[in-house]
Design a protein around this motif. Sequence first.
Motif, PDB file in Angstrom:
ATOM      1  N   ARG A 142       0.830  -1.206   0.000  1.00  0.00           N
ATOM      2  CA  ARG A 142       0.000   0.000   0.000  1.00  0.00           C
ATOM      3  C   ARG A 142       0.869   1.262   0.000  1.00  0.00           C
ATOM      4  O   ARG A 142       0.553   2.237  -0.679  1.00  0.00           O
ATOM      5  CB  ARG A 142      -0.934  -0.008   1.214  1.00  0.00           C
ATOM      6  CG  ARG A 142      -2.101  -0.980   1.062  1.00  0.00           C
ATOM      7  CD  ARG A 142      -2.913  -1.099   2.342  1.00  0.00           C
ATOM      8  NE  ARG A 142      -4.130  -1.885   2.121  1.00  0.00           N
ATOM      9  CZ  ARG A 142      -5.287  -1.396   1.705  1.00  0.00           C
ATOM     10  NH1 ARG A 142      -5.408  -0.096   1.493  1.00  0.00           N
ATOM     11  NH2 ARG A 142      -6.326  -2.166   1.516  1.00  0.00           N
ATOM     12  N   GLU A 143       1.937   1.254   0.762  1.00  0.00           N
ATOM     13  CA  GLU A 143       2.843   2.400   0.772  1.00  0.00           C
ATOM     14  C   GLU A 143       3.412   2.643  -0.625  1.00  0.00           C
ATOM     15  O   GLU A 143       3.515   3.797  -1.077  1.00  0.00           O
ATOM     16  CB  GLU A 143       3.971   2.154   1.771  1.00  0.00           C
ATOM     17  CG  GLU A 143       3.530   2.250   3.226  1.00  0.00           C
ATOM     18  CD  GLU A 143       4.605   1.841   4.195  1.00  0.00           C
ATOM     19  OE1 GLU A 143       4.480   2.163   5.390  1.00  0.00           O
ATOM     20  OE2 GLU A 143       5.582   1.176   3.768  1.00  0.00           O
ATOM     21  N   TYR A 169     -16.065  -4.425   2.079  1.00  0.00           N
ATOM     22  CA  TYR A 169     -15.136  -3.524   1.402  1.00  0.00           C
ATOM     23  C   TYR A 169     -14.439  -2.662   2.445  1.00  0.00           C
ATOM     24  O   TYR A 169     -14.926  -2.468   3.561  1.00  0.00           O
ATOM     25  CB  TYR A 169     -15.873  -2.618   0.404  1.00  0.00           C
ATOM     26  CG  TYR A 169     -16.768  -1.599   1.071  1.00  0.00           C
ATOM     27  CD1 TYR A 169     -16.314  -0.298   1.333  1.00  0.00           C
ATOM     28  CD2 TYR A 169     -18.055  -1.933   1.485  1.00  0.00           C
ATOM     29  CE1 TYR A 169     -17.131   0.634   1.964  1.00  0.00           C
ATOM     30  CE2 TYR A 169     -18.878  -1.013   2.117  1.00  0.00           C
ATOM     31  CZ  TYR A 169     -18.411   0.263   2.344  1.00  0.00           C
ATOM     32  OH  TYR A 169     -19.221   1.177   2.991  1.00  0.00           O
ATOM     33  N   THR A 170     -13.290  -2.125   2.066  1.00  0.00           N
ATOM     34  CA  THR A 170     -12.601  -1.163   2.922  1.00  0.00           C
ATOM     35  C   THR A 170     -12.019  -0.054   2.062  1.00  0.00           C
ATOM     36  O   THR A 170     -11.477  -0.301   0.981  1.00  0.00           O
ATOM     37  CB  THR A 170     -11.483  -1.811   3.754  1.00  0.00           C
ATOM     38  OG1 THR A 170     -10.843  -0.792   4.534  1.00  0.00           O
ATOM     39  CG2 THR A 170     -10.443  -2.504   2.904  1.00  0.00           C
ATOM     40  N   PRO A 190      -5.608  -0.542   6.476  1.00  0.00           N
ATOM     41  CA  PRO A 190      -6.427  -1.350   7.392  1.00  0.00           C
ATOM     42  C   PRO A 190      -5.556  -2.334   8.174  1.00  0.00           C
ATOM     43  O   PRO A 190      -4.403  -2.593   7.801  1.00  0.00           O
ATOM     44  CB  PRO A 190      -7.378  -2.094   6.446  1.00  0.00           C
ATOM     45  CG  PRO A 190      -6.650  -2.155   5.143  1.00  0.00           C
ATOM     46  CD  PRO A 190      -5.831  -0.898   5.069  1.00  0.00           C
ATOM     47  N   GLU A 191      -6.128  -2.879   9.232  1.00  0.00           N
ATOM     48  CA  GLU A 191      -5.411  -3.897  10.006  1.00  0.00           C
ATOM     49  C   GLU A 191      -5.110  -5.106   9.131  1.00  0.00           C
ATOM     50  O   GLU A 191      -5.795  -5.363   8.144  1.00  0.00           O
ATOM     51  CB  GLU A 191      -6.272  -4.360  11.196  1.00  0.00           C
ATOM     52  CG  GLU A 191      -6.551  -3.313  12.244  1.00  0.00           C
ATOM     53  CD  GLU A 191      -7.403  -3.883  13.360  1.00  0.00           C
ATOM     54  OE1 GLU A 191      -6.933  -4.813  14.052  1.00  0.00           O
ATOM     55  OE2 GLU A 191      -8.544  -3.432  13.513  1.00  0.00           O
ATOM     56  N   ASN A 192      -4.077  -5.867   9.524  1.00  0.00           N
ATOM     57  CA  ASN A 192      -3.767  -7.104   8.813  1.00  0.00           C
ATOM     58  C   ASN A 192      -5.001  -8.000   8.736  1.00  0.00           C
ATOM     59  O   ASN A 192      -5.714  -8.175   9.726  1.00  0.00           O
ATOM     60  CB  ASN A 192      -2.645  -7.868   9.526  1.00  0.00           C
ATOM     61  CG  ASN A 192      -1.273  -7.391   9.085  1.00  0.00           C
ATOM     62  OD1 ASN A 192      -1.131  -6.730   8.059  1.00  0.00           O
ATOM     63  ND2 ASN A 192      -0.257  -7.721   9.861  1.00  0.00           N
ATOM     64  N   THR A 236     -16.509  -5.864  11.566  1.00  0.00           N
ATOM     65  CA  THR A 236     -15.748  -5.930  10.321  1.00  0.00           C
ATOM     66  C   THR A 236     -15.247  -7.360  10.151  1.00  0.00           C
ATOM     67  O   THR A 236     -15.137  -8.121  11.122  1.00  0.00           O
ATOM     68  CB  THR A 236     -14.553  -4.958  10.323  1.00  0.00           C
ATOM     69  OG1 THR A 236     -13.738  -5.232  11.470  1.00  0.00           O
ATOM     70  CG2 THR A 236     -15.006  -3.512  10.348  1.00  0.00           C
ATOM     71  N   LEU A 237     -14.939  -7.710   8.904  1.00  0.00           N
ATOM     72  CA  LEU A 237     -14.534  -9.083   8.594  1.00  0.00           C
ATOM     73  C   LEU A 237     -13.025  -9.168   8.442  1.00  0.00           C
ATOM     74  O   LEU A 237     -12.398  -8.306   7.812  1.00  0.00           O
ATOM     75  CB  LEU A 237     -15.213  -9.549   7.306  1.00  0.00           C
ATOM     76  CG  LEU A 237     -14.934 -10.994   6.875  1.00  0.00           C
ATOM     77  CD1 LEU A 237     -15.511 -11.985   7.886  1.00  0.00           C
ATOM     78  CD2 LEU A 237     -15.511 -11.255   5.480  1.00  0.00           C
ATOM     79  N   PHE A 238     -12.441 -10.216   9.026  1.00  0.00           N
ATOM     80  CA  PHE A 238     -11.026 -10.513   8.866  1.00  0.00           C
ATOM     81  C   PHE A 238     -10.910 -11.832   8.103  1.00  0.00           C
ATOM     82  O   PHE A 238     -11.524 -12.825   8.490  1.00  0.00           O
ATOM     83  CB  PHE A 238     -10.328 -10.606  10.231  1.00  0.00           C
ATOM     84  CG  PHE A 238     -10.245  -9.287  10.939  1.00  0.00           C
ATOM     85  CD1 PHE A 238      -9.067  -8.549  10.912  1.00  0.00           C
ATOM     86  CD2 PHE A 238     -11.346  -8.756  11.605  1.00  0.00           C
ATOM     87  CE1 PHE A 238      -8.985  -7.319  11.551  1.00  0.00           C
ATOM     88  CE2 PHE A 238     -11.278  -7.529  12.238  1.00  0.00           C
ATOM     89  CZ  PHE A 238     -10.090  -6.809  12.213  1.00  0.00           C
ATOM     90  N   TYR A 239     -10.135 -11.820   7.041  1.00  0.00           N
ATOM     91  CA  TYR A 239     -10.050 -12.959   6.114  1.00  0.00           C
ATOM     92  C   TYR A 239      -8.734 -13.693   6.334  1.00  0.00           C
ATOM     93  O   TYR A 239      -7.664 -13.080   6.347  1.00  0.00           O
ATOM     94  CB  TYR A 239     -10.143 -12.424   4.682  1.00  0.00           C
ATOM     95  CG  TYR A 239      -9.793 -13.419   3.606  1.00  0.00           C
ATOM     96  CD1 TYR A 239     -10.667 -14.443   3.267  1.00  0.00           C
ATOM     97  CD2 TYR A 239      -8.591 -13.323   2.906  1.00  0.00           C
ATOM     98  CE1 TYR A 239     -10.352 -15.346   2.266  1.00  0.00           C
ATOM     99  CE2 TYR A 239      -8.266 -14.218   1.908  1.00  0.00           C
ATOM    100  CZ  TYR A 239      -9.152 -15.224   1.591  1.00  0.00           C
ATOM    101  OH  TYR A 239      -8.841 -16.122   0.599  1.00  0.00           O
TER     102      TYR A 239
END
Length: 436
Positions: free
Chosen positions: A239-240, A265-266, A271-273, A332-335
């Motif tokens: 992302r950076e 979606y985000t 976002p967090e890992n 929120t969902l973490f995958y």
Amino acid sequence: MIPFNKISHDQTALIYHEERISYGELLRVSTSYQEALENTDEKIIFIPMEETPKTIYKIVACMLAKKIFVPVPGQEALFHVQKIIDSFSSAALWMEEFEYFKTKRNELVLPEDTLFIGFTSGTTGERKGFVRNQQSWLRSFEIFHSVPVFHPKKYVTCLTPLHYSLGLYVLLQTLYSGQAFILDIKSIDDLLNMPEILNNVQIFSVPTVFRYWLARINKKILGAFDVILGGETMSVKQREQFFAQCPDASLYVFYGTSESSFITYTSDRFPENHCVGQNFPEVKISIKNKKNSIGKIVVNSPMNFQGYLKEGQFYPAEMEISTGDLGMYNRTLFYYGREDERINRKGEKIFPTEIEAIMLQLPQVKDLSIYGLPDPILGQRVVAEVVWQSQPLTLKEINQRIRKYSFRKVKIDTVITVNQVSYSESGKKEKISQES
């Protein structure tokens, strides 16, 4: 499906190289293709998905004639049809002329408003079709654009092939919404000489494909475009790199499947890992068979598909669809990846995506793939194929860093240095090593 009566016929529908095709022209030519369709009794039509206007005319003609189309790759279309024709009693392949097929299957009974049938081998290698009706995709178009960050822009393109569900979805959503779809865009480089478009375009892709093309442009890309990615998550380092190279662009990542369209979606820059964001409107998520809060992701949504086609039989979908993925949900969902990719090392369940997220933060790592291989002592051992950015780390150094950031008992057993991680056209990782 496409509301031609509500869209100005002078508006641009398709851009193909230097040619602009209006909605009026799209309807006119598609109607002439419809006449050819009405001379055949076949209900199932295979369409080779070449990136040309002719392909779009055929798709629209199928919708006008109420035929069910089946997208197949544009290259070697006959070869791909022969691999799936056994799912049908009869069908036609639409090349310049129609080529007809008949099998010993009984006639297939499908939902009345079936739009198309897409085929995928998934991660198990089992070939199956997913059946989509018009209503579920119409709801997908409406729900997607009801989210403010996804409000339509004038132009749209997709960097994945049209025969994949993302490419086909983006095409039809674009035409339904009265936007202009840019055909045959293979890289970001193709848009750099079109500043008017670059400042008013939504670019859909999967992270691996997008990063591949971004890495080949060694300069900043100035333009207020939107990048909308589906597939695996992006690391902080990735992302950076994106925001450094595309300072005026916006980045959005969604989680979804061919069977359930958009789930979460985000729009967060960082976002967090593992976080894939909040639900799309009207989507309900539950986690089944949880262990340490992680379990199977199950979705109830008006965007869900109708069912599977397997060995000539249609199997209707349940109200709740299991995505085959593992996750954790709390607003929120973490995958955490595919259920069948989880590694069972000496009784410990290991998520490849967790290790990949940790290792991608290391400055020495450029790319990697984590998977399990059979082991007589461990059950499965954890293998890392790594593309190094600089001096390689030792196995001991890698495991020290993993232990620092993971709260689970995670350990890599084998490291293989590779020149690149292999990806399919759809962005899924493929093993380079066949070691067992």
